[in-house]
Enzyme design. Structure first.
Site, PDB file in Angstrom:
ATOM      1  N   PRO A  85       0.847  -1.207   0.000  1.00  0.00           N
ATOM      2  CA  PRO A  85       0.000   0.000   0.000  1.00  0.00           C
ATOM      3  C   PRO A  85       0.880   1.255   0.000  1.00  0.00           C
ATOM      4  O   PRO A  85       1.672   1.453   0.921  1.00  0.00           O
ATOM      5  CB  PRO A  85      -0.805  -0.129   1.304  1.00  0.00           C
ATOM      6  N   ASP A  87       5.970   2.262   1.675  1.00  0.00           N
ATOM      7  CA  ASP A  87       5.138   1.063   1.880  1.00  0.00           C
ATOM      8  C   ASP A  87       4.512   1.199   3.254  1.00  0.00           C
ATOM      9  O   ASP A  87       5.188   1.100   4.273  1.00  0.00           O
ATOM     10  CB  ASP A  87       6.034  -0.181   1.788  1.00  0.00           C
ATOM     11  N   HIS A  88       3.206   1.426   3.262  1.00  0.00           N
ATOM     12  CA  HIS A  88       2.531   1.721   4.541  1.00  0.00           C
ATOM     13  C   HIS A  88       2.548   0.531   5.486  1.00  0.00           C
ATOM     14  O   HIS A  88       2.275   0.677   6.673  1.00  0.00           O
ATOM     15  CB  HIS A  88       1.084   2.166   4.268  1.00  0.00           C
ATOM     16  N   ARG A  89       2.860  -0.610   4.993  1.00  0.00           N
ATOM     17  CA  ARG A  89       2.942  -1.765   5.907  1.00  0.00           C
ATOM     18  C   ARG A  89       4.083  -1.567   6.899  1.00  0.00           C
ATOM     19  O   ARG A  89       4.064  -2.086   8.001  1.00  0.00           O
ATOM     20  CB  ARG A  89       3.159  -3.062   5.125  1.00  0.00           C
TER      21      ARG A  89
END
Ligand SMILES: Cc1ncc(C[n+]2csc(CCOP(=O)(O)OP(=O)(O)O)c2C)c(N)n1
Ligand SMILES: [Mg+2]
Lengths: 449, 762
Positions: A249, A419-421
């Site tokens: 994401p 990368d929002h993770r």
């Protein structure tokens, strides 16, 4: 006179025989028709007689060795006569066993030797099976119908079959042609010939000649519109970037960087004979910031996070028909000058298609610089396996408020994709600002050059 | 008035049947006696020795070649069989010297000796002109002509074994099928016993042609267990050749059955193991009241063999044949070189026979009779060795056939265009039977009869035999009345010996006759499998096109009569698979007449298939002398929507189906009658299929392995893009013909099956 005793070919299909027993020894007198030895063939054990009177001078082939037919097995002559010096025939070999293959080794070699792999974004990843869907059951078309369609330069794809089992038969093609007004279709002979040769469905071609006549140019246009297979490199790009967008994401943070001072300093350095590029400064700032922000130099599979102790900087480089990402290894340890040298070397190799596979793998963070392409701002897609990518845009003269006054400054926007993770907004914001402040800190660059 | 009527009343009077006695080893002559009695000249005696030496030297070469030990052919790798007859030379030479040079022989897989001897005898009997014609390349003086011709004979023999274009059969036959028709050698035969009926047929032809010739049939002891050999013995001894039925032409078949008893068939012992008689000569007692004049002679004594064969040949020329002579001999080597003799016989046995070796014993006689000195003997041996060496080394180096010619010579393209005198002179015994024509129409049966009559009138080389074809006119009466008109010389009943019927025809054809034979049911053709497939079909090719086998086998197909599995088969596909044979199957009276006439004039062996379902079918048949070429299909009905390809009775069904398709669906079907399977006219079929795009192939045969598949596959290859549907085959159910009516009705294909097959792809 010395006579050769030959392994007889007693059976048409026999290629070799074994002497199971010698009935005579060297030095023995032998007479014509006397049995010399016994051989074993696939059928039986047989006795072989002498054709000559004389003395057995030498046995060439001993018992128990499979020997090709027609080979010399012994010599008969007068005592004391010299025997020609021939080596015994090589024993008839068993069926050759293929040399063992080391699949792993072979694979590695092929990969290294194939330049196609070298232009991949990174090491090729096997296509997911979804890329090769099970072939759909083919519409049955009788050979005659197929030939009629082919010779009429039309496709059978949209013809409904009325033959047994739904097969498209000749009359279906004729009905289809009639329904499409094929008889009234106007086409030049050259265009028809080209359509036949290139298998263009002329019912799908718009004619641009007088009263709608299809001309050669129309067929050529239609040919250009035809789907073409992507190059291997583009297929790999497509696959990897899709994977990234689908699994990581993305979110984006943009900051403007005031490059006015640095560009001036760059000019000074250039006159001093040190031609650094904006890319060099950006990469150096990124490398330094990554050391400060270990989370940005990490990767995740969605379950675990992995920090990389070294900074391997990917440098997205565009080519004629694609994109490669050469990797500057251990950027954290390089001086600005060393970094510059690495950038120049890798960019050159990338343009010449000379990058080796391990010069394109293992990056931990990537920078994509489109500054030379005159754009204000853009976002980049993260290289799979990394936590971010920095998009660098063009430096543009911009009115900026400084100390309450509007002034014109050289402003360059940089946008970080994260990368929002792994990364949250605050970290991303601090990280881009760390880069920004480095680029704007002229004292830093003076200390580094 | 019938020809003859049997009138044998019951008679059970007790009495004793005397089988007579068979004499053995009666010849006591020595060379001295024979010379004194002027039974032969000194020169002839030397010829006998020389020719035995030629054979021995030749066969020892074969043995040595397999071990690279024959110096004149160093480096040459001989491939092929190694059935040497070393030890049996007196039988070959004595046999060939016992008959006259223009007489005939057939031989066996162990036939180098017979072939060499026959050629030598013929060459030694030739005039200078004949010799010059035989070796046209030789330009030397007359004195050297004979030597050149003998060397050429060995050269052509070796070249044949070596598979060379210069061989007697152009390298197509090889040693086991070597033949030289120009000197009366009608072929060695690799089918054990296969040459015996050919000899019998050839001898029958000698009787027919009244040419004063004799046939000497060489065959092994093993062969005398083979059915075809026993059929041949019975055939040759048929009383109709010598009793009242023969009228003024009482003449026994002029054949000498010469049994080469070497006591082994491959490795089995004919003595004490696989036969019940202690002497092979006893075979004769089962076939003729006169025991075929059988006797046993010493096969290691060339003079004894020659004397016995000569006496038999004289008897044959007087019409006293057949004769049977058992020649007691021995082969020193095994069946072939891969045979270890020690598994089935002792060294002592071999040594004992070598003591009576035909060459050493006869050499001694020549020395004793002072015909040759020791030096003279050595000169003969040297001459033979040198001549063989020259001939064979030349043969080893001779040109190979061109691989492009691999199937050349399968068929001849010749036929009987003009009948040479005196064969065009035909005498009728009585008026011809009347053939009833109504409105220009004949039955299929009468069309065949008319064809037979016209061809028998045209050419007296055409003669006809088969089971019950004479007085009775054939089981289906296709030849009723022909016996009365042409007489028993040209039409006669054969015994129930299908193999002999077909194989004797091959022998007769080799002598230039044009036999037509009948097989009452096509099922029985399987009894004649070898005759049709290995002999009739193959001799043209195997002889390198030196022989033409012009014969017709008329085979009648049953089915539809409740006769069950062994009388109902449509088997043309089986024979279409045999290369060398023509296979035709007309469907109409018009075609039957024209094609039978063409078949009789064709110089290839033709299997002419007729159907019992068709015999009664009527159709227009011209009285004219017209021919329908073999290998030309016929469009029996023109159409545009679908092609129905068929042959035989299936053509009539296809025509019915075509009518039905028109009536019910306005579908226009084209019907192609193949008429001939081999040669195959694919073009007519393809033209039709290219037009219609759809095809049903139908025959009466079951579909497994049927020729319908061959047609379908050809269409697919040649007209794939023209097909609008798969080619469908129609045939009988893939099973065995049943007896029960309700079963046979569903077993056989019908017009409705063709109709439904057509609809399934329309
Ligand atoms: C019909 C047939 N069956 C079997 C064979 C294999 N075969 C070849 S020669 C032979 C023995 C023949 O014995 P014989 O007739 O006595 O002749 P010889 O070999 O003794 O000369 C056999 C069984 C064959 N060639 N033909
Ligand atoms: Mg034998």
């Amino acid at each position: 006179m010395v006579n050769a005793i030959i392994m007889p070919k007693l059976n048409q299909s026999e290629d070799d025989c074994i002497i199971v027993k010698w009935r005579v020894k060297p030095g023995d007198k032998v007479k014509k028709n006397e049995i010399l030895f016994e051989i074993e063939t696939e059928k039986a054990v047989l006795e072989v007689e002498s054709f000559y009177d004389g003395t057995l001078l030498k046995i060439v082939v001993p018992e128990g060795v499979a020997t090709p037919v027609n080979a010399t097995v012994a010599w008969v002559g007068e005592p004391g006569e010299k025997v020609p010096d021939v080596a015994p025939p090589p024993p008839a070999a068993a069926a050759p066993i293929p040399a063992p293959v080391a699949p792993a080794a072979t694979k590695t070699q092929t990969a290294a030797a194939a330049p196609v792999a070298a232009v991949a974004v990174t090491a090729p990843v096997p296509f997911p099976s979804a890329a090769a869907p099970a072939p759909a059951r083919r519409q049955a078309v009788s050979p005659r119908a197929r030939a009629l369609a082919r010779n009429s330069a039309v496709s059978t794809d949209s013809i409904r079959g009325t033959g047994p089992g739904g097969r498209v038969v000749e009359k279906d093609v004729r009905a289809y042609l009639d329904s499409k007004g094929y008889g009234q279709l106007r086409i030049t002979p050259a265009a028809k010939a080209l359509a036949l040769r290139e298998k263009v469905d002329i019912l799908t071609v718009r004619g641009t000649g007088d009263s709608g006549r299809i001309m050669t140019g129309d067929i050529e246009r239609s040919l250009r519109e035809r789907p073409r297979a992507l190059s291997k490199m583009r297929q790999i790009i497509a696959q990897r970037l899709t994977q990234s967008v689908v699994t990581a994401p993305h979110f984006f943070v943009t900051v403007p960087v005031d490059m006015t001072d640095l560009l001036k300093f760059r000019h000074v350095l250039k006159t001093r004979g040190a031609p650094f590029s904006v890319t060099d400064f950006v990469l150096e700032s990124v490398a330094l910031s990554l050391v400060e922000f270990p989370a940005m130099n990490s990767s995740t599979d969605g379950k675990t996070a992995r920090w990389h102790s070294a900074v391997h900087l990917g440098m997205a480089t565009s080519l004629e028909d694609g994109l490669v990402v050469p990797v500057i290894r251990n950027a954290q340890d390089l001086s600005l000058a060393e970094l510059h040298a690495a950038v120049v070397a890798l960019a050159g190799k990338a343009r010449d298609g000379k990058l080796l596979p391990d010069e394109m793998t293992g990056s931990t963070f990537t920078v994509s610089n489109m500054g030379m392409l005159n754009i204000e701002n853009f976002t980049a897609i993260i290289n799979p396996g990394e936590s971010g990518i920095l998009a660098v845009s063009s430096t543009v003269q911009t009115p900026v408020v400084r100390d309450g006054r509007i002034v014109v400054r050289e402003v360059m926007k940089i946008t970080l994709s994260s990368d929002h993770r792994l990364i949250d907004g605050a970290v991303a914001a601090r990280f881009v600002n760390a880069i920004k402040s480095k680029l704007e800190d002229i004292n830093l660059w003076k200390s580094l050059t | 008035m019938p020809n003859y009527l049997s009138n044998r009343k019951p008679d059970f009077t007790p009495h004793k049947i005397n089988c007579g006695s068979i004499m053995a080893y009666q010849f006591k002559g020595t060379l001295k006696d024979e010379l004194a009695a002027k039974h032969l000249t000194k020169a002839r005696a030397i010829d006998l020795l020389e020719d035995m030496l030629v054979i021995r030297e030749f066969e020892e070469m074969i043995v040595k070649l397999r071990s690279g030990a024959y110096a004149p052919c160093a480096g040459y790798d001989y491939r092929g069989p190694t059935h040497v007859s070393i030890g049996q030379e007196a039988a070959s030479v004595g046999g060939c010297y016992g008959i006259d040079a223009p007489d005939y022989i057939t031989s066996t897989h162990r036939g180098h000796g017979d072939s060499i001897a026959k050629g030598c005898v013929a060459i030694r009997a030739m005039s200078n002109e004949e010799l010059r014609a035989r070796v046209p390349a030789f330009k030397g003086k007359d004195a050297d002509l004979l030597e050149a011709a003998l060397e050429d004979h060995i050269y052509k023999t070796a070249a044949e074994l070596f598979g060379k274009e210069d061989g007697y059969c152009r390298g197509r036959g090889g040693g086991m099928h070597i033949a030289d028709f120009t000197v009366g050698h009608l072929g060695a035969n690799a089918i054990v016993g296969g040459g015996v009926p050919i000899s019998t047929g050839a001898a029958m032809a000698c009787r027919y042609l009244e040419n004063d010739r004799v046939v000497c049939c060489f065959a092994g002891d093993g062969a005398y267990a083979n059915g075809i050999v026993l059929e041949s013995l019975n055939w040759a001894a048929m009383q109709q050749f010598t009793n009242a039925l023969a009228k003024d032409k009482k003449f026994g078949i002029p054949i000498i059955f010469l049994i080469l008893n070497n006591h082994y068939g491959m490795t089995h012992r004919t003595d004490d193991e696989v036969m019940g008689v202690s002497s092979m000569a006893r075979r004769a007692a089962g076939f003729a009241d006169n025991n075929m004049h059988a006797e046993v002679v010493n096969g290691m004594d060339v003079l004894a063999v020659r004397e016995a064969v000569n006496r038999a040949a004289d008897g044959c020329r007087k019409g006293e044949g057949p004769f049977l002579i058992e020649v007691n001999t021995y082969r020193y080597y095994g069946h072939s070189l891969s045979d270890p003799r020690n598994e089935y016989r002792t060294k002592e046995e071999e040594e004992a026979w070598k003591v009576v070796d035909p060459i050493t014993t006869f050499s001694q006689q020549l020395l004793d009779a002072k015909v040759l000195s020791k030096k003279g003997l050595e000169e003969v041996i040297k001459r033979v060795q040198d001549r063989n060496a020259r001939a064979c080394s030349r043969a080893a180096k001779a040109a190979d056939p061109d691989p492009a010619d691999v199937i050349k010579y399968m068929y001849t393209d010749t036929s009987s265009v003009e009948v040479p005198a005196p064969h065009n002179q035909v005498k009728l015994v009585k008026a011809l039977p009347e053939i009833k024509r109504v409105d220009g129409q004949l039955t299929y049966r009468d069309a065949i009869k008319e064809a037979m009559i016209q061809e028998m009138l045209r050419d007296n080389r055409v003669f006809f035999y088969g089971e019950d074809v004479a007085d009775y006119g054939g089981a289906f009466k296709a030849t009723k009345g022909l016996l009365e008109a042409f007489g028993r010389r040209r039409i006669f009943n054969s015994p129930i010996s299908e193999a002999a019927i077909c194989s004797t025809a091959v022998g007769a054809a080799m002598l230039g006759l044009r036999p037509v034979v009948e097989l009452m049911y096509m099922d029985f053709a399987l009894m004649a499998g070898d005759a049709i497939s290995n002999q009739a079909a193959k001799w043209h090719y195997m002889s390198g096109a030196r022989a033409e086998i012009a014969l017709v086998i008329r085979a009648s197909v049953g089915g539809g009569k409740g006769y069950g599995g062994q009388h109902s088969q449509t088997l043309e596909s089986v024979f279409a698979h045999i290369p060398g044979l023509y296979v035709v199957y007309p469907s109409t009276p018009h075609d039957a007449k024209g094609m039978l006439k063409a078949a009789i004039r064709n110089n290839n062996p033709v299997l002419f298939v007729e159907s019992q379902l068709l015999y009664g079918v009527k159709g227009p048949v011209s009285e004219d002398d017209y021919l329908i070429p073999l290998g030309v299909a016929d469009v029996k009905r023109v159409g545009s929507d679908i092609s129905l390809v068929a042959w035989g009775p299936a053509v009539l069904d296809a025509l019915k189906a075509a009518d039905q398709l028109m009536t019910d669906h306005k579908i226009s079907a084209e019907v192609v009658d193949l008429r001939s399977l081999v040669p195959l006219d694919m073009e007519t079929v393809l033209t039709s299929v290219r037009k219609t795009g759809k095809c049903v192939v139908a025959s009466q045969a079951i579909s497994i392995g049927s020729f319908t598949g061959e047609i379908a596959s050809n269409i697919m290859r040649e007209a794939f893009d023209d097909l609008d549907a798969p080619v469908i085959r129609v045939g009988a159910k893939d099973g065995i013909a049943p007896q029960a009516l309700c079963l046979e009705q569903v077993f056989l294909p019908t017009a409705d099956d063709i109709y439904k097959a057509a609809l399934s792809i329309l």
